[in-house]
Design a protein around this motif. Structure first.
Motif, mmCIF file in Angstrom:
data_model
loop_
_atom_site.group_PDB
_atom_site.id
_atom_site.type_symbol
_atom_site.label_atom_id
_atom_site.label_comp_id
_atom_site.label_asym_id
_atom_site.label_seq_id
_atom_site.Cartn_x
_atom_site.Cartn_y
_atom_site.Cartn_z
ATOM 1 N N SER A 1 0.828 -1.205 0.000
ATOM 2 C CA SER A 1 0.000 0.000 0.000
ATOM 3 C C SER A 1 0.862 1.256 0.000
ATOM 4 O O SER A 1 0.403 2.313 -0.420
ATOM 5 C CB SER A 1 -1.009 -0.013 1.142
ATOM 6 N N LEU A 2 2.125 1.130 0.441
ATOM 7 C CA LEU A 2 3.045 2.264 0.282
ATOM 8 C C LEU A 2 3.334 2.513 -1.192
ATOM 9 O O LEU A 2 3.465 3.654 -1.633
ATOM 10 C CB LEU A 2 4.367 1.972 0.984
ATOM 11 N N GLY B 1 -0.680 3.864 -5.628
ATOM 12 C CA GLY B 1 -1.225 5.206 -5.455
ATOM 13 C C GLY B 1 -1.096 5.950 -6.759
ATOM 14 O O GLY B 1 -0.875 5.334 -7.801
ATOM 15 N N MET C 1 7.246 10.645 -0.683
ATOM 16 C CA MET C 1 6.112 9.740 -0.704
ATOM 17 C C MET C 1 5.905 9.107 0.657
ATOM 18 O O MET C 1 4.776 8.923 1.112
ATOM 19 C CB MET C 1 6.332 8.639 -1.743
ATOM 20 N N ARG D 1 2.458 9.099 2.383
ATOM 21 C CA ARG D 1 1.662 7.870 2.453
ATOM 22 C C ARG D 1 1.832 7.129 3.762
ATOM 23 O O ARG D 1 0.864 6.638 4.336
ATOM 24 C CB ARG D 1 2.054 6.933 1.307
ATOM 25 N N ARG E 1 -0.346 7.964 6.831
ATOM 26 C CA ARG E 1 -1.742 7.613 6.620
ATOM 27 C C ARG E 1 -1.956 6.115 6.809
ATOM 28 O O ARG E 1 -2.900 5.672 7.470
ATOM 29 C CB ARG E 1 -2.140 8.030 5.207
ATOM 30 N N THR F 1 -6.470 1.420 1.566
ATOM 31 C CA THR F 1 -5.690 1.411 0.324
ATOM 32 C C THR F 1 -6.615 1.312 -0.880
ATOM 33 O O THR F 1 -6.435 2.014 -1.879
ATOM 34 C CB THR F 1 -4.708 0.225 0.334
ATOM 35 N N ARG G 1 -8.366 4.557 -1.423
ATOM 36 C CA ARG G 1 -7.476 5.608 -1.899
ATOM 37 C C ARG G 1 -7.161 5.435 -3.383
ATOM 38 O O ARG G 1 -6.999 6.418 -4.110
ATOM 39 C CB ARG G 1 -6.192 5.523 -1.074
ATOM 40 N N THR G 2 -7.090 4.176 -3.817
ATOM 41 C CA THR G 2 -6.585 3.938 -5.170
ATOM 42 C C THR G 2 -7.671 3.547 -6.174
ATOM 43 O O THR G 2 -7.610 3.955 -7.329
ATOM 44 C CB THR G 2 -5.532 2.809 -5.153
ATOM 45 N N ASP H 1 -11.219 9.981 -3.314
ATOM 46 C CA ASP H 1 -10.639 9.317 -2.159
ATOM 47 C C ASP H 1 -11.797 8.897 -1.253
ATOM 48 O O ASP H 1 -12.348 9.708 -0.525
ATOM 49 C CB ASP H 1 -9.712 10.302 -1.440
#
Lengths: 354, 344
Positions: free
Chosen positions: A40-41, A44, A68, A72, A75, A309, A312-313, A319
């Protein structure tokens, strides 16, 4: 094995098997957590090479990735922590109420936190984030005391607790709306996103503010696990085993309140995690509380992290708040559990008249 | 369960004239409250001036305010309150569940989700379209709760249904919030549909919704006798010559017409339908015609006063009325839970 029943004797006869299983489950969950964290890092708006990321984590600095990480990582960590706390809180609540359908949000404890935080945002719009956890905690505490006190009538019946919880939750929601209406538009939209449950825009100070609370209460609960475990038996049995029911239950409730408050300060009202995680955990490791608690916390963290995740993506550039995902999955699951004939009436003799 | 139901007795059960007088008193109370709601805060205009302006709204500012704002508002308060009172009695009787309420069962949440969906996705603006959306929403939510109730093994206990309703409410309200978060500018426009309010509703909205509400109320009044029998177990009612399924469907239809119409008119107003049947039962017991009329009058009374409070407490901004009814009504839930007798 029937869920919600007191832990079976088997847990005590074959501890070796259980421990073995617990070790495996925990190892797998921790591994999953780390992997998912890295995934998940890296996903995005801009994809980051996971390998490079791992190197960044271990020191070698690339300015781009550093940026980043600062956007990220906090969060994701906030999501993780909030989820862990909710999973743990749910397990405690289900154990002390002996009710597989209990969760901090359905019982109105989260509602108290929500009202407190919206109140804080309204009264002191510029207050430091470090005040969020204590405020959330205070709100949860007030709600919990009200619920506990009002449901108490010559003992504590799970049915009454649930109904009083729903009522207190509704009143807290009304209070929250009251505060929302009374506040300025910019506070309104800030509080609003927060109410749905979202870790949007969390940064390192937020994580730092929530971390001690979650870790502290988590550790305390783990240390107290043995006593909570006993509370899962019927009152007579626990008393015979030497548990002092009321003090233990009160401490358990307090721990649950602490974890809920911490979670809400971090991620807002993320619904149903406190229900889902303990359930899955119980299926995995049974109801011996120490193991159940740890597994549930890990699972809660994973659930919220994954949900965030995806939120977000998947709908980028939108979002979607994480709480919407967890509710969309959790509510049907809850209803399914309800209909599978889980008795919410406890074994304390009290029951709805039908 | 095969217990023999004893007739629920209220304070006034055995006093016919007492019941009549109190009902009359309540009715007059509703009228005066509505009048007060119309006049409140109009500055120092005298009652006679207000009456004159109301009767001959020929262009004067006061007349316009009365006609456009105050009178519709008071009327809507009375009608919505009465309808919610009726729907509470219907729902509690047909489910034999003293915790039943259109808010608690998720019907309100369903209706308000549908309305917000209609506004945001389909760009609906007309009152009649939104009324239909509200009806559809409460129908869908009601069907969900009903399916849950019948598909549970054995028969779902009142608490189980209440919990299912609470979960459904959480789900639907989080979906509603989702729509709003994705469409922030809409927030202020539809905040109304999320918490209920009588502010800014026009006479037109009332006229559009009135047929639905009237139909619901008529069904309720028409099946008074059948309702009294629905308090019994199904086989008993059948033995007494009731077609239980049809009666239940009719009562369900009435509830949905009333609840959906109320949401379309005033947004979700929770707990009123829980509270008034309990108050009514305390007064007149469970004798159905009395209970219906008491509950309707009490609902109107409470809602009108809640509305007056809603617009005066936080002046100049206005409080959603659902907030007040929840604050007044939730203690009733606690009371019922504490008394333990969830079923009467």
């Amino acid at each position: 094995m029937k869920h919600g029943n007191p832990p079976s004797a088997r847990t005590h006869i074959r501890p070796a098997y259980r421990w073995h299983r617990f070790t495996v489950v925990t190892a797998v969950l921790v591994l999953m957590m780390i992997l998912l964290f890295i995934v998940s890092l890296s996903v995005g708006e801009t994809f980051l090479d996971p390998l490079e990321l791992t190197q960044t984590l271990f020191g070698s600095t690339t300015p781009y990735n550093q940026l980043m990480l600062n956007l990220r990582a906090p969060r994701i960590l906030a999501a993780l922590l909030a989820g862990c706390a909710l999973g743990g809180a749910g397990a405690i609540l289900q154990a002390i109420i002996r009710n597989p359908l209990a969760s901090p949000d359905l019982l109105g404890i989260s509602g108290g936190s929500s009202a407190a935080i919206v109140g804080l945002l309204l009264l002191f719009p510029n207050v430091s984030v470090h005040w969020h956890p204590p405020a959330a905690l205070l709100g949860a505490l007030v709600a919990a005391i009200l619920i506990y006190g009002l449901a108490w009538r010559k003992g504590l019946s799970p049915t009454r607790l649930v109904l009083v919880g729903i009522a207190i939750g509704a009143m807290a929601a009304a209070l929250t709306t009251f505060l929302l209406v009374a506040s300025a538009p910019e506070v309104q939209s800030r509080a609003y996103v927060w109410l749905v449950g979202s870790v949007y825009g969390s940064d390192w100070p937020d994580v730092a503010a929530g971390l001690p609370w979650v870790l502290g209460f988590g550790l305390a609960s783990w240390l107290f696990a043995q006593h909570i475990h006993i509370l899962q038996f019927s009152d007579d049995v626990s008393a015979a085993l030497g548990a002092r029911l009321t003090p233990y239950r009160v401490i358990g409730f307090a721990l649950c309140v602490g974890l809920t408050g911490g979670a809400l300060a971090l991620g807002g009202a993320i619904g149903f995690v406190g229900l889902l995680a303990p359930h899955i955990a119980r299926m995995l490791v049974g109801t011996e509380f120490g193991k159940w608690f740890v597994t549930s916390a890990l699972l809660g963290g994973i659930i919220v992290m994954v949900a965030d995740t995806v939120g977000r993506t998947a709908f980028s550039p939108l979002d979607v708040p994480v709480g919407i995902f967890t509710s969309a999955v959790g509510a049907p699951f809850f209803i399914f559990l309800l209909l599978r004939g889980k008795r919410i009436e406890g074994r304390s003799g009290e029951h709805a008249a039908r | 369960m095969n217990s023999v139901r004893t007739v629920n007795e209220g304070v006034l059960t055995n006093r016919l004239w007492g019941k009549v007088w109190i009902l009359l008193l309540l009715f007059i109370g509703v009228l005066f409250s509505a009048l007060f709601s119309v006049c409140e805060g109009l500055g120092n205009s005298s009652i006679s001036a207000i009456l004159a302006a109301a009767l001959h709204p020929s262009g004067s500012q006061l007349g316009t305010v009365l006609q456009e704002v105050r009178i519709p508002r008071a009327l809507i308060g009375v009608i919505v309150g009465a309808c919610l009172g009726l729907s509470g009695v219907l729902l509690q009787t047909m489910t034999r569940n003293r915790l039943a309420d259109v808010g608690i069962f998720g019907l309100n949440a369903g209706a308000s989700f549908a309305v917000v969906l209609g506004i945001s996705l389909f760009g609906m603006t007309s009152v009649s379209a939104l009324t239909w959306m509200g009806l559809l929403g409460s129908l869908a939510a009601g069907a969900c709760v009903y399916l849950m109730a019948v598909s549970a093994p054995g028969r779902a206990s009142p608490t189980t249904i209440t919990l299912a309703g609470a979960a459904l409410t959480m789900l639907l309200s989080s979906l509603t919030h989702a729509l709003l978060v994705l469409d922030q500018p809409m927030l202020s426009q539809v905040l109304f549909w999320i918490s209920g309010s009588l502010a800014g509703r026009s006479m037109h909205a009332l006229l559009v919704t009135l047929p639905f509400l009237a139909a619901g109320a008529l069904i309720a009044v028409g099946m008074v006798r059948a309702l009294a029998l629905m308090e019994f177990e199904d086989d008993v009612a059948e033995g007494l010559g009731q077609r239980v399924l049809w009666m239940r469907l009719a009562a369900g239809l009435a509830v949905i017409l009333l609840a959906g119409g109320c949401v379309a008119l005033a947004g979700p107003v929770g707990f009123l339908g829980l509270m008034t049947p309990h108050l009514g039962r305390w007064l007149v017991g469970s004798s159905m015609p009395w209970l219906l009329s008491y509950s309707a009058c009490l609902g109107a009374l409470v809602l009108v006063w809640a509305d007056v409070a809603a617009r005066t407490v936080l002046q100049p901004s206005e409080l959603p009325i659902g907030v007040l009814t929840a604050l007044i009504g939730a203690p009733f839930l606690i009371h019922v839970a504490r008394r333990g007798g969830i079923r009467s």
